[in-house]
Design a protein around this motif. Structure first.
Motif, mmCIF file in Angstrom:
data_model
loop_
_atom_site.group_PDB
_atom_site.id
_atom_site.type_symbol
_atom_site.label_atom_id
_atom_site.label_comp_id
_atom_site.label_asym_id
_atom_site.label_seq_id
_atom_site.Cartn_x
_atom_site.Cartn_y
_atom_site.Cartn_z
ATOM 1 N N GLN A 5 0.828 -1.197 0.000
ATOM 2 C CA GLN A 5 0.000 0.000 0.000
ATOM 3 C C GLN A 5 0.863 1.247 0.000
ATOM 4 N N ASP A 6 0.272 2.345 -0.499
ATOM 5 C CA ASP A 6 0.993 3.613 -0.504
ATOM 6 C C ASP A 6 1.080 4.219 0.891
ATOM 7 N N THR A 7 0.154 3.846 1.763
ATOM 8 C CA THR A 7 0.151 4.408 3.094
ATOM 9 C C THR A 7 1.227 3.758 3.962
ATOM 10 N N THR A 8 1.747 4.533 4.894
ATOM 11 C CA THR A 8 2.732 4.016 5.840
ATOM 12 C C THR A 8 2.030 3.106 6.841
ATOM 13 N N PRO A 9 2.509 1.871 7.040
ATOM 14 C CA PRO A 9 1.850 0.980 8.001
ATOM 15 C C PRO A 9 1.984 1.520 9.426
ATOM 16 N N ILE A 10 0.940 1.287 10.212
ATOM 17 C CA ILE A 10 0.884 1.803 11.576
ATOM 18 C C ILE A 10 1.204 0.685 12.560
#
Length: 276
Positions: A5-10
């Protein structure tokens, strides 16, 4: 497969605060950030601590631990959770209940019992609660040798053969995997960790780095592994990447000059490491 995914993993860290900044929540946030994830946190206890030791521990009220957990889980897309210092049985139960409620994809438990300085960070009667409530939920448990002995009721290993003799007892804890850390075998030229799964065991090897600045190593390693899991790596690769990161952070620790005792590792030894 790596995180796509483009989002940074949390990644969520549930642990105690170290006022000296070298271990606990502070080390966790640094390690998670340095390995390319976004760190959020739930503080379970406030310690008065520096490189020389722990002078006081104040557990956070249970209701506030619970409200912190609800706050982050109901808003943030938490992929992995790292659990560190939990202080007592009641806190362990609250955390385990919330893990069961929200069911994060990955759970790494660092069974923090004793600080680098030798200070006791988990009440002795809480060990049974930890084994019963939390460890069976974990994808990975990361005890050092004294912690492994405390969890299994055995003696502290003094060589790698004795580490191997603990395999079945550690499997019996019920976690999906255990990483038994060999850093306490100080007479060895290597600092090897034993990765134990239901069907196999393997030494994850690294040369020992000669430094006194090792404050927060357990917190840092478990947080890095959780971060690499959040990026989509399989367990074995996440452990190997975490071990590589940890070795480099220790190798560069002497570049820092922090405190008069056991100084911290260098979490940002090469800036931010983007693993995607």
């Amino acid at each position: 497969m790596p995180h796509s995914q483009d989002t940074t993993p949390i990644v969520l860290t549930i642990a105690g605060s170290d006022s000296g900044g070298g271990a606990g929540i502070q080390a966790d946030i640094k390690a998670i950030s340095a390995t390319g994830s976004y760190a959020c946190s739930v503080i379970t206890a406030i310690t008065s601590q520096n490189t020389l030791g722990v002078s006081a521990i104040h557990p956070v009220p249970l209701k506030h631990i619970e409200s912190q957990l609800d706050a982050v889980f109901t808003d943030l897309n938490i992929i992995a959770v790292k659990v560190g210092m939990l202080a007592d049985s009641d806190i362990i139960k609250v955390v385990a209940d919330k893990i069961r409620q929200y069911q994060p994809k990955h759970l790494v438990v660092d069974p923090v019992m004793v600080a680098t300085s030798g200070d006791l960070l988990l009440k002795r009667n809480a060990i049974d609660t930890l084994k019963r409530e939390l460890l069976p939920l974990a994808d990975l448990v990361t005890p050092n040798l004294p912690e492994g002995a405390a969890l299994t009721g055995g003696d502290v290993p003094h060589d790698e053969d004795q580490m191997g003799a603990m395999i079945e007892s550690l499997r019996a804890l019920g976690a999906k995997a255990v990483l038994l850390k060999g850093g306490h075998l100080e007479q060895s030229d290597n600092s090897n960790d034993l990765l134990i799964t239901p069907s196999a065991s393997e030494l994850i090897r690294a040369k020992r780095v000669m430094t006194g600045n090792t404050h927060g190593t357990g917190c840092t390693l478990s947080s890095a592994i959780a971060s690499y899991l959040a990026h989509g790596n399989r367990l074995h690769k996440a452990v190997c990447l975490g071990k590589q990161y940890m070795t480099q952070a220790i190798s560069h620790a002497d570049e820092l000059d922090i405190g008069a005792g056991h100084g911290p590792v260098h979490h940002f030894f090469c800036g931010f490491t983007n693993v995607r």
